[in-house]
Structure formats: structure tokens, C-alpha cells
Scaffold this active site. Structure first.
Site, PDB file in Angstrom:
ATOM      1  N   HIS A   1       0.852  -1.193   0.000  1.00 53.34           N
ATOM      2  CA  HIS A   1       0.000   0.000   0.000  1.00 53.34           C
ATOM      3  C   HIS A   1       0.892   1.248   0.000  1.00 53.34           C
ATOM      4  O   HIS A   1       1.862   1.316   0.764  1.00 53.34           O
ATOM      5  CB  HIS A   1      -0.904  -0.003   1.241  1.00 53.34           C
ATOM      6  CG  HIS A   1      -1.777   1.206   1.298  1.00 53.34           C
ATOM      7  ND1 HIS A   1      -2.910   1.345   0.511  1.00 53.34           N
ATOM      8  CD2 HIS A   1      -1.669   2.358   2.006  1.00 53.34           C
ATOM      9  CE1 HIS A   1      -3.458   2.517   0.754  1.00 53.34           C
ATOM     10  NE2 HIS A   1      -2.734   3.149   1.652  1.00 53.34           N
TER      11      HIS A   1
ATOM     12  N   GLU B   1      -9.615  -8.526   7.012  1.00 53.28           N
ATOM     13  CA  GLU B   1     -10.870  -8.013   6.453  1.00 53.28           C
ATOM     14  C   GLU B   1     -10.935  -6.500   6.338  1.00 53.28           C
ATOM     15  O   GLU B   1     -11.511  -5.971   5.407  1.00 53.28           O
ATOM     16  CB  GLU B   1     -12.050  -8.520   7.278  1.00 53.28           C
ATOM     17  CG  GLU B   1     -12.655  -9.763   6.664  1.00 53.28           C
ATOM     18  CD  GLU B   1     -13.994 -10.092   7.264  1.00 53.28           C
ATOM     19  OE1 GLU B   1     -14.809  -9.166   7.428  1.00 53.28           O
ATOM     20  OE2 GLU B   1     -14.204 -11.272   7.574  1.00 53.28           O
TER      21      GLU B   1
HETATM   22  C1  GAR Z   1       1.516   0.792  -6.340  1.00 57.94           C
HETATM   23  O1  GAR Z   1       1.877   2.100  -5.989  1.00 57.94           O
HETATM   24  C2  GAR Z   1       0.808   0.113  -5.195  1.00 57.94           C
HETATM   25  O2  GAR Z   1       1.318   0.453  -3.930  1.00 57.94           O
HETATM   26  C3  GAR Z   1      -0.583   0.631  -5.369  1.00 57.94           C
HETATM   27  O3  GAR Z   1      -0.813   0.608  -6.742  1.00 57.94           O
HETATM   28  C4  GAR Z   1       0.433   0.810  -7.424  1.00 57.94           C
HETATM   29  C5  GAR Z   1       0.609  -0.308  -8.410  1.00 57.94           C
HETATM   30  O4  GAR Z   1       1.720  -0.084  -9.240  1.00 57.94           O
HETATM   31  N1  GAR Z   1      -1.534  -0.166  -4.665  1.00 57.94           N
HETATM   32  C6  GAR Z   1      -2.641   0.319  -4.121  1.00 57.94           C
HETATM   33  O5  GAR Z   1      -2.966   1.485  -4.183  1.00 57.94           O
HETATM   34  C7  GAR Z   1      -3.508  -0.706  -3.406  1.00 57.94           C
HETATM   35  N2  GAR Z   1      -4.590  -0.077  -2.758  1.00 57.94           N
HETATM   36  P1  GAR Z   1       2.342  -1.251 -10.110  1.00 57.94           P
HETATM   37  O6  GAR Z   1       1.175  -1.903 -10.889  1.00 57.94           O
HETATM   38  O7  GAR Z   1       3.285  -0.574 -11.032  1.00 57.94           O
HETATM   39  O8  GAR Z   1       2.993  -2.214  -9.187  1.00 57.94           O
END
Ligand code: GAR
Length: 198
Positions: free
Chosen positions: A113, A146
Site C-alpha cells: 500500500h 478483512e
Molecule cells: C503501487 O503504488 C501500489 O502500492 C498501489 O498501486 C500501485 C501499483 O503499481 N496499490 C494500491 O494502491 C492498493 N490499494 P504497479 O502496478 O506498477 O505495481
């Protein structure tokens, strides 16, 4: 025969964290082996990159399932079972999972995250960090429970917020930290799963 933990990575888009995990798992002695990549989005760029690395990559489009999120997840779960997956790493998987799926993979599923949890769960973290005037931001890898972005923390990395940052410049700095942090935390989680096997 390798005793490395059979790991699936679930993505929704770009897949840069997936790339970092694939690179790390190619190192000798890394305790996890990525055996499968799953996506809810057939257009996810990471699917092709996984296939290029010789990893099974499947898309299960969530849209035909409409509101029935659990039915979609049952198909994902069948794929995970078929590949004898032991550990799931969510890497930019942008759908909230049902209690059914979370319960099924309890203690065997981790997520990255883009904030220093418990601060800034949810979406648009970089803009919210700037709005709040924070001087430190970062990323967290945690076990999935959860509550959204709420499980026990495996690791965190911080980055400075600079005076002239935009959400995009800050996101890029955090992403670099994510690429360093996630492999370390996947290794920790895989060691935990391996210990429980005995
Ligand atoms: C990343 O920054 C990850 O932390 C975030 O999405 C991006 C995916 O990048 N995840 C979230 O926001 C989950 N709630 P990537 O597809 O290049 O790994």
C-alpha cells in the site's frame, strides 16, 4: 526439488511491483517462487511481462460478474488452487476483496500500500499526503485481513516529501521505495509460510 514457497501475484495494471518481485525471485536462495500472475483486468500490462518471464499469467475479467464479487473470486481461487499456490502477493490489485476470499487466504496473503499505514488507507494517498502537509510519506507491506489496508505490518519504507512535490513526483519516489521494500517483505512472508509447513 525446491522447497520455495509457491507464490501468486495479483495485479490490476502496470505491474512494476510485479517486475521487482520477479527479479528478486530469480536470485538464488530467495524463499518464494512466483508460479502464477492473476489479474482482474485483461489489459493489465503486467500479464505480458509475466509471460515473457515464463510465468503462467491469467486474466479473469471482473465485469461479466457484475455485482457478484465472490463469484469472480471463486474463479480466481480455483486458479490459485490449480497452481498449488501457498502465498498470494497483491501488487496493485485494485479491487476490495470479499470476506470469503480474505478468510480463505488468511495468513497466506500480503499487500503493498502506498502510504505509511495506519496513516492514509484507501485511494489517492499521494495527493492526500500533500494536502495534509506531511513531510514524510512512504509505503507499507502488510498481511491482508478483512479491514481495508488494516492487517499486521510486515515492513515499511519512508521517503521525504519535498516542497515542490506534485502527486506524480511523490508517487514516483514512493514507487522506487516500494520496489525495494516488497521483495524483502515477500521473503519474510514466505519464510513464515515455510515454517508453518513443518
Ligand atoms: C503501487 O503504488 C501500489 O502500492 C498501489 O498501486 C500501485 C501499483 O503499481 N496499490 C494500491 O494502491 C492498493 N490499494 P504497479 O502496478 O506498477 O505495481
Amino acid at each position: 526439488m525446491s522447497d520455495r514457497v509457491r507464490t501468486a501475484v495479483m495485479i490490476s495494471g502496470r505491474g512494476s511491483n510485479l517486475d521487482a518481485l520477479i527479479a528478486a525471485s530469480a536470485e538464488p536462495g530467495f524463499p518464494a517462487r512466483i508460479v502464477q500472475v492473476l489479474s482482474n483486468n485483461p489489459e493489465a500490462a503486467g500479464l505480458a511481462r509475466a509471460r515473457a518471464a515464463g510465468i503462467e499469467a491469467l486474466a479473469v475479467d471482473h465485469r461479466p460478474f457484475k455485482q457478484d464479487r465472490e463469484a469472480h473470486e471463486r474463479v480466481l481461487d480455483q486458479a490459485l488452487q490449480a497452481a498449488r499456490v501457498e502465498l498470494v502477493a497483491l501488487a496493485g490489485y485494485m479491487r476490495v476483496l470479499t470476506p470469503w476470499f480474505v478468510g480463505r487466504w488468511a495468513g497466506r496473503m500480503i499487500n503493498i500500500h502506498p502510504s505509511l499505514l495506519p496513516a492514509f488507507p484507501g485511494l489517492h494517498t499521494h495527493a492526500r499526503v500533500l494536502q495534509a502537509g506531511c513531510t514524510i510519506h512512504g509505503c507499507t507491506v502488510h498481511w491482508v485481513t478483512e479491514g481495508v489496508d488494516a492487517g499486521p505490518i510486515l515492513g515499511q519504507a519512508d521517503v521525504p516529501v519535498l516542497a515542490d512535490d506534485t502527486p506524480d513526483s511523490l508517487a514516483a519516489r514512493v514507487l522506487q521505495a516500494e520496489h525495494r521494500l516488497y521483495p524483502q517483505c515477500l521473503a519474510k512472508a514466505a519464510e513464515a509460510v515455510r515454517l508453518r509447513r513443518a
